[in-house]
Scaffold this active site. Structure first.
Site, PDB file in Angstrom:
ATOM      1  N   HIS A 258      -2.041  14.132  -6.447  1.00 52.84           N
ATOM      2  CA  HIS A 258      -1.097  14.961  -5.693  1.00 52.84           C
ATOM      3  C   HIS A 258       0.285  14.353  -5.789  1.00 52.84           C
ATOM      4  CE1 HIS A 258      -2.131  11.879  -2.759  1.00 52.84           C
ATOM      5  NE2 HIS A 258      -1.171  12.267  -1.967  1.00 52.84           N
TER       6      HIS A 258
ATOM      7  N   HIS B 114       2.713  13.126  -3.832  1.00 54.70           N
ATOM      8  CA  HIS B 114       3.402  12.134  -2.995  1.00 54.70           C
ATOM      9  C   HIS B 114       3.964  10.971  -3.830  1.00 54.70           C
ATOM     10  CE1 HIS B 114       1.419  13.450   1.048  1.00 54.70           C
ATOM     11  NE2 HIS B 114       2.519  14.128   0.774  1.00 54.70           N
TER      12      HIS B 114
ATOM     13  N   ASP C 278       4.210   7.847  -3.471  1.00 59.76           N
ATOM     14  CA  ASP C 278       3.456   6.607  -3.694  1.00 59.76           C
ATOM     15  C   ASP C 278       2.303   6.808  -4.683  1.00 59.76           C
ATOM     16  OD1 ASP C 278       2.203   8.115  -1.567  1.00 59.76           O
ATOM     17  OD2 ASP C 278       0.974   6.357  -1.124  1.00 59.76           O
ATOM     18  N   HIS C 279       2.208   8.014  -5.246  1.00 61.60           N
ATOM     19  CA  HIS C 279       1.218   8.307  -6.291  1.00 61.60           C
ATOM     20  C   HIS C 279       1.888   8.650  -7.624  1.00 61.60           C
ATOM     21  CE1 HIS C 279      -2.248   8.780  -3.384  1.00 61.60           C
ATOM     22  NE2 HIS C 279      -1.186   8.724  -2.594  1.00 61.60           N
TER      23      HIS C 279
ATOM     24  N   HIS D  73      -4.732  17.360   2.770  1.00 60.29           N
ATOM     25  CA  HIS D  73      -3.677  16.341   2.854  1.00 60.29           C
ATOM     26  C   HIS D  73      -2.366  16.926   2.335  1.00 60.29           C
ATOM     27  CE1 HIS D  73      -1.810  12.402   2.625  1.00 60.29           C
ATOM     28  NE2 HIS D  73      -1.592  12.556   1.341  1.00 60.29           N
TER      29      HIS D  73
ATOM     30  N   ASP E 189      -5.944  10.894  -1.845  1.00 56.80           N
ATOM     31  CA  ASP E 189      -5.793  10.798  -0.390  1.00 56.80           C
ATOM     32  C   ASP E 189      -6.615  11.867   0.327  1.00 56.80           C
ATOM     33  OD1 ASP E 189      -4.048   8.723  -0.826  1.00 56.80           O
ATOM     34  OD2 ASP E 189      -2.262   9.760  -0.090  1.00 56.80           O
TER      35      ASP E 189
ATOM     36  N   HIS F 235      -6.197   4.340  -1.141  1.00 57.60           N
ATOM     37  CA  HIS F 235      -5.712   3.372  -0.145  1.00 57.60           C
ATOM     38  C   HIS F 235      -6.799   2.445   0.396  1.00 57.60           C
ATOM     39  CE1 HIS F 235      -1.612   4.896   0.289  1.00 57.60           C
ATOM     40  NE2 HIS F 235      -2.124   6.102   0.144  1.00 57.60           N
TER      41      HIS F 235
HETATM   42 ZN   LIG Z   1      -0.602  11.333  -0.097  1.00 58.99          ZN
END
Ligand SMILES: [Zn+2]
Length: 259
Positions: free
Chosen positions: A59, A61, A63-64, A116, A133, A171
Site C-alpha cells: 500500500h 504509505h 514508510d512502505h 487500513h 499493514d 511491523h
Molecule cells: Zn500503512
C-alpha cells in the site's frame, strides 16, 4: 509449476519496520517488500552480493514506499508491483484482486484487503504471505481509510490460508499487540506462551516474525472476533446484543485504538 526455494530475510528500517528480502536460491537476484528506506536495502544487497530485481508494494504509505525512488536511482529500472488503484505513482506492474503473478519464482495470488487503506493488497502463496499493514502478529492495521466491515472481510479472507502459512507483515508490533490480546482474553494460555517467547526473541534483538495463520487464529483478537465468547470480553458499554461479527471486530478495534 514447482516453486523455487527462497529465503526470506528481514531488513530493519525506521524503528519497527521490516523490509522483507526475497532471495531465490537459484540466482543472485532479490526482491524486497515495502521498502520505506533505500539505504538498508542497498547495504543488505551489497553484503549478500545480491542484485535487486524488483519491489513488491502492499500500500502507498510513505514508510512502505519512500525507498523506491532512490532504489530506482541506484539500480536503474526496477519492476515495481503494487495495487492498481494506489495513490503511489511509482507502480510499473499494477495488480488487481484475483490476479496471479510469478515473482522471484513464487506464484502469488493477489487479494485486495481494504481496511487500513483502500489500496491495500496482500501477496499470498499457500506457504508464505506478505500482509503489509493488514494482518500483524496478534493485531491488525488501524482503519485509516476503510470501514470495519471491509477490514473484517479482509482478515476473514486471510484466515482461509493454510494453518502453517508463514505470515510476513511489515511491523514489529507483536509485544504491544499481545498486551492488548491478554487484556481481551486473560484466560488464553496461548497468548501468555507467545508473550514469553516474544520477550525472549526481542531480548536477543530477533524478530517475532514470521507468524503463522494457526498462531494468529489462537492469539489474535481481530481474527477471533467471530468466536461467541469474544462478546463477553468487550467492555460492558461496547457489548451489543446479537451483534454481527464485524461489529464485534469494530468494537475491539476501537478499544485497541484507545488502549
Ligand atoms: Zn500503512
Amino acid at each position: 509449476m514447482a516453486q523455487v526455494a527462497v529465503q526470506i530475510h528481514p531488513i530493519k528500517a525506521f524503528s519497527d519496520n521490516y523490509i522483507w528480502a526475497i532471495c531465490p536460491s537459484d540466482s543472485n537476484l532479490m526482491w524486497v517488500v515495502d521498502p520505506g528506506q533505500s539505504e538498508p536495502v542497498i547495504e543488505f544487497a551489497t553484503a549478500a552480493e545480491k542484485q535487486l530485481a524488483g519491489v513488491l508494494v502492499t500500500h502507498y504509505h510513505w514508510d512502505h514506499t519512500d525507498g523506491i525512488a532512490p532504489l530506482r536511482a541506484h539500480y536503474g529500472e526496477l519492476a515495481v508491483y503494487g495495487p492498481h488503484n494506489t495513490p503511489f505513482n511509482g507502480i510499473t506492474h499494477p495488480l488487481h484482486d484475483g490476479d496471479r503473478v510469478t515473482i522471484a519464482g513464487l506464484d502469488f495470488a493477489i487479494i485486495h484487503t481494504p481496511g487500513h487503506t483502500l489500496d491495500h493488497i496482500c501477496y499470498l502463496t499457500p506457504k508464505l504471505a506478505f500482509t503489509g499493514d493488514t494482518l500483524f502478529s496478534a493485531g491488525c492495521g488501524r482503519l485509516f481509510e476503510g470501514s470495519p466491515q471491509q477490514m473484517w472481510r479482509s482478515l476473514q479472507r486471510l484466515s482461509q490460508l493454510p494453518a502453517q502459512c508463514q505470515i510476513y507483515c511489515t511491523h514489529e508490533y507483536t509485544q504491544a499487540n499481545l498486551a492488548f490480546a491478554a487484556a481481551v482474553e486473560p484466560e488464553n494460555k496461548d497468548i501468555t506462551q507467545w508473550q514469553q517467547w516474544g520477550e525472549q526473541q526481542r531480548a536477543q534483538a530477533q524478530p517475532t516474525l514470521p507468524t503463522t495463520i494457526a498462531r494468529e487464529l489462537s492469539i489474535n483478537p481481530f481474527m477471533r472476533a467471530n468466536l461467541p465468547h469474544m462478546l463477553n470480553t468487550l467492555p460492558v458499554d461496547m457489548q451489543t446484543e446479537g451483534s454481527e461479527n464485524w461489529q464485534r471486530f469494530a468494537a475491539l478495534r476501537q478499544w485497541k485504538d484507545n488502549f
